[in-house]
Every structure is written in C-alpha cells, then in structure tokens.
Design a protein around this motif. Structure first.
Motif, mmCIF file in Angstrom:
data_model
loop_
_atom_site.group_PDB
_atom_site.id
_atom_site.type_symbol
_atom_site.label_atom_id
_atom_site.label_comp_id
_atom_site.label_asym_id
_atom_site.label_seq_id
_atom_site.Cartn_x
_atom_site.Cartn_y
_atom_site.Cartn_z
ATOM 1 N N GLU A 17 -31.598 -12.548 19.777
ATOM 2 C CA GLU A 17 -32.856 -12.559 19.050
ATOM 3 C C GLU A 17 -32.615 -13.086 17.652
ATOM 4 O OE1 GLU A 17 -34.794 -8.417 20.374
ATOM 5 O OE2 GLU A 17 -32.624 -8.410 20.049
ATOM 6 N N SER A 18 -33.605 -13.774 17.098
ATOM 7 C CA SER A 18 -33.419 -14.317 15.756
ATOM 8 C C SER A 18 -33.365 -13.220 14.700
ATOM 9 C CB SER A 18 -34.522 -15.314 15.440
ATOM 10 O OG SER A 18 -35.786 -14.688 15.516
ATOM 11 N N ARG A 19 -34.072 -12.137 14.951
ATOM 12 C CA ARG A 19 -34.031 -10.981 14.052
ATOM 13 C C ARG A 19 -33.971 -9.721 14.902
ATOM 14 N NH1 ARG A 19 -35.044 -11.997 8.770
ATOM 15 N NH2 ARG A 19 -35.778 -14.096 8.278
ATOM 16 N N THR A 20 -33.145 -8.781 14.461
ATOM 17 C CA THR A 20 -32.992 -7.545 15.216
ATOM 18 C C THR A 20 -32.431 -6.476 14.304
ATOM 19 O OG1 THR A 20 -32.025 -6.605 17.246
ATOM 20 C CG2 THR A 20 -30.648 -8.109 15.977
ATOM 21 N N SER A 21 -32.227 -5.297 14.846
ATOM 22 C CA SER A 21 -31.517 -4.251 14.126
ATOM 23 C C SER A 21 -30.025 -4.435 14.358
ATOM 24 C CB SER A 21 -31.946 -2.880 14.641
ATOM 25 O OG SER A 21 -31.026 -1.889 14.248
ATOM 26 N N CYS A 22 -29.234 -4.263 13.318
ATOM 27 C CA CYS A 22 -27.792 -4.421 13.450
ATOM 28 C C CYS A 22 -27.139 -3.288 14.242
ATOM 29 C CB CYS A 22 -27.131 -4.518 12.076
ATOM 30 S SG CYS A 22 -27.569 -6.010 11.183
ATOM 31 N N THR A 23 -27.953 -2.380 14.740
ATOM 32 C CA THR A 23 -27.451 -1.310 15.604
ATOM 33 C C THR A 23 -28.097 -1.367 16.976
ATOM 34 O OG1 THR A 23 -29.105 0.233 14.758
ATOM 35 C CG2 THR A 23 -26.949 0.221 13.657
ATOM 36 N N SER A 24 -28.814 -2.473 17.278
ATOM 37 C CA SER A 24 -29.488 -2.597 18.569
ATOM 38 C C SER A 24 -28.506 -2.438 19.721
ATOM 39 C CB SER A 24 -30.160 -3.966 18.667
ATOM 40 O OG SER A 24 -30.596 -4.204 19.992
ATOM 41 N N ASP A 25 -28.895 -1.662 20.732
ATOM 42 C CA ASP A 25 -27.987 -1.478 21.871
ATOM 43 C C ASP A 25 -28.104 -2.611 22.885
ATOM 44 O OD1 ASP A 25 -29.894 1.179 23.534
ATOM 45 O OD2 ASP A 25 -30.374 -0.902 23.095
ATOM 46 N N SER A 26 -28.832 -3.668 22.517
ATOM 47 C CA SER A 26 -28.825 -4.869 23.355
ATOM 48 C C SER A 26 -27.532 -5.649 23.201
ATOM 49 C CB SER A 26 -30.007 -5.773 22.983
ATOM 50 O OG SER A 26 -31.234 -5.134 23.253
ATOM 51 N N TYR A 27 -26.768 -5.299 22.166
ATOM 52 C CA TYR A 27 -25.532 -6.010 21.848
ATOM 53 C C TYR A 27 -24.404 -5.030 21.566
ATOM 54 C CZ TYR A 27 -29.332 -9.204 20.611
ATOM 55 O OH TYR A 27 -30.472 -9.938 20.625
#
Length: 127
Positions: free
Chosen positions: A105-115
């Motif tokens: 994603e171009s913008r996200t949370s730096c703690t997203s559990d997608s990554y």
C-alpha cells in the motif's frame, strides 16, 4: 521466524548519501516482495520503493531518481541507496516484507500486520 533488521541510517547534510540495508532471515528474498517505507513524525508510513523477483518495481514520485533499491541473494539483504538527500527525506525508514496482502500500500501503519516489519533505522538530513 521471520526477522528483518535495518541498518545504515545516520545524520547527513543535504546532498549527501546513505545506503540502508535490510538483512532478512526466516525466508528467502525470492519468495516475497520487499519494500522500504518511511515515517516522519506525525505522518503515516509512506511507501518509498519496492523490489520484486530481484528487480526494482516501484519508486514513489518523491524519489525523483535519487534512490536505488537492490538486493543481494547471497546475503539475503535488500538495500536502498539514497543520493542527493534532502531535509524532507528525514524519517524513520522501515524494511517490510509481504505477509498477507497482495501488494504494498502507498500509505499504511508501520505496525500493520499485512507485512513483516523491521525496527527501523533513522535518517536525518540537515540543511
């Protein structure tokens, strides 16, 4: 266990260069897409660059040809070479690997559990 460890950040003057490294363990780089994100204070995590199957795939518009993403399969490491740094490049830079999402994603949370995320490395550019 997947681990990402960033290094190479620091303080430089405008116009300077830095090379960030992201050492990966628990998987091989061929298996997943990798990316660099950055987060300045008060901002979301924004995508800087991605690499897929060993080739650079995406650069954000603000890169303007100044950054180069690459990888070393033998070292299982992804790099981000940053030239002509500007004060607005000041941010925490994070390495990310795809976990359970189709694309970065171009913008996200730096703690997203997608990554999967590393802990980050600070880049500070003074004018």
């Amino acid at each position: 266990e997947v681990q990402l460890v960033e290094s190479g950040g620091g303080s430089v003057q405008a116009g300077g260069s830095l090379r960030l490294s992201c050492a990966a363990s628990g998987f091989t780089l061929d298996d997943v897409g990798m990316a660099w994100y950055r987060q300045a204070p008060g901002n979301e995590c924004e995508l800087v660059s991605t690499i897929r199957r060993g080739s650079p795939y995406y650069y954000a518009d603000f890169v303007e040809g100044r950054f180069t993403i690459s990888r070393d399969n033998a070292e299982n490491t992804v790099y981000l070479l940053m030239n002509s740094l500007k004060p607005e490049d000041t941010a925490m830079y994070y390495c990310a690997a795809i976990r359970n999402i189709i694309s970065f994603e171009s913008r996200t949370s730096c703690t997203s559990d997608s990554y999967f995320w590393g802990l980050g490395t600070q880049v500070t550019v003074s004018s």
